[in-house]
Design an enzyme around this catalytic site. Sequence first.
Site, PDB file in Angstrom:
ATOM      1  CG  HIS A 266      23.283  39.808  43.323  1.00  0.00           C
ATOM      2  ND1 HIS A 266      24.152  40.662  43.965  1.00  0.00           N
ATOM      3  CD2 HIS A 266      22.069  40.418  43.359  1.00  0.00           C
ATOM      4  CE1 HIS A 266      23.491  41.733  44.378  1.00  0.00           C
ATOM      5  NE2 HIS A 266      22.228  41.612  44.022  1.00  0.00           N
ATOM      6  CG  HIS A 345      66.929  39.317  25.893  1.00  0.00           C
ATOM      7  ND1 HIS A 345      65.806  39.048  26.630  1.00  0.00           N
ATOM      8  CD2 HIS A 345      66.852  38.516  24.811  1.00  0.00           C
ATOM      9  CE1 HIS A 345      65.097  38.101  26.055  1.00  0.00           C
ATOM     10  NE2 HIS A 345      65.715  37.762  24.945  1.00  0.00           N
TER      11      HIS A 345
END
Length: 440
Positions: A266, A345
């Site tokens: 927890h 590109h």
Amino acid sequence: MAITPELQHTVGKTAGFSGTSLHTGEKVSLKLHPAPADHGIKFKRKDLQDEPTIDVTIDNLKTVERATTLGEGAVRVHTVEHVLSALSAMGVDNAIVEMDANEPPIGDGSAQPYVDLIKKAGVTAQEQPRKFFNVREPMHVESKTGALLVLLPDDTFRISCTQAGPNNRFAQFLSTEITPAIFEREIAPARTFVYYEDVQPLMEKNLIKGGSLENAIVVRGEAVLSKEPLRFADEFVRHKILDIIGDLALVGRRIRGHVVAVKPGHAVNAELARALAREQARRGAMSAPRAVPIGDGGLDTDEVMKILPHRYPFLMVDRVIGFESENKITAVKSITINEPFFQGHFPGHPVMPGVMQVEAMAQVASLLLFKLAKTTSRIGYFMSADSVKFRKPVLPGDTMFIHAELTKSRGERLAKAKCHCVVNDAVVSEGELMFMFLDK
């Protein structure tokens, strides 16, 4: 029980059940009530004066001692992880969880009673869209005890968990996507468990008063003590996944990402929830306006082209959203696959060149400077770029918001501006640019 993934949901009607709480040992009745869109999950303490409520948020987390405790002011609710796990995984975004004690019923130690309750109440779609936390880059938290949680980008919510007890006893691993059907079948039935050597310390802390072999598995050495046989050979790791889902529900958003957990608990679960909440707050603070007005304060495409000499394919500004005071500007550029630079590109993996982002920043800064000079009879020449950083790739389909702020000026010829580009609330590039203005 069909769930529309993009819409918020609540329970269809009120439904409830009664039982014993794990740590306090009290008798308690719990009811789920429908709630409106954007309400979230709230706990209501019907047993207290004025029936106060507690919002399920990470800010209201108080303790994580063997369970998750929420509180506002002096009001507390304990051991909420199982009901929150079921609500989250079964697709409930908005609900009131009403209790007449400070802890929900433990049932058989699993989330199955809450799944059954949600199915009894039904789940109903609402008109508002769900709020998501989309993981964009890896995040991680770890503890001094060796617990580690890593969160990776993913299109779904997935958890991969490794559980190991003292001296690595009962080491188990499971990886699964979390959907309502998978949760109900594979995760919800897994029961809470405790190691025998931890029982006495928990009792000394006044915890597990309602614990028994009817609602928990006790591990003693290599033996497993339980009222019934293990429901899964790897039941322990499945229950750890159940707890992770419940603790991450404190984020208040649906997570699209892959949690990789090693020896979770927890405390470390809560740390990841806090990290997600901080990241969401950062994104919100940097969020650029989404409405793009044409009226006062902004410039449309034609007005931009009257000021800048650039034209396709080198015009990097679609529109100016607005000017803030006299030294700030925000503009926008929609990045489409038709941009000519994507042809090379890169083929097969189009990415906007960093130099084009710098050019976009320079053009937006020029618009600000032309406005301040109240003339377009000059041309701005790019002189230098300092502290340039490219933080994230810009891809086809992105909308890039370009911000520029004038930081220095020397007469009417030299100026310096601090700029950055934002996509999806995250800075993708930045730099400090210097210009010289010459007559045409």
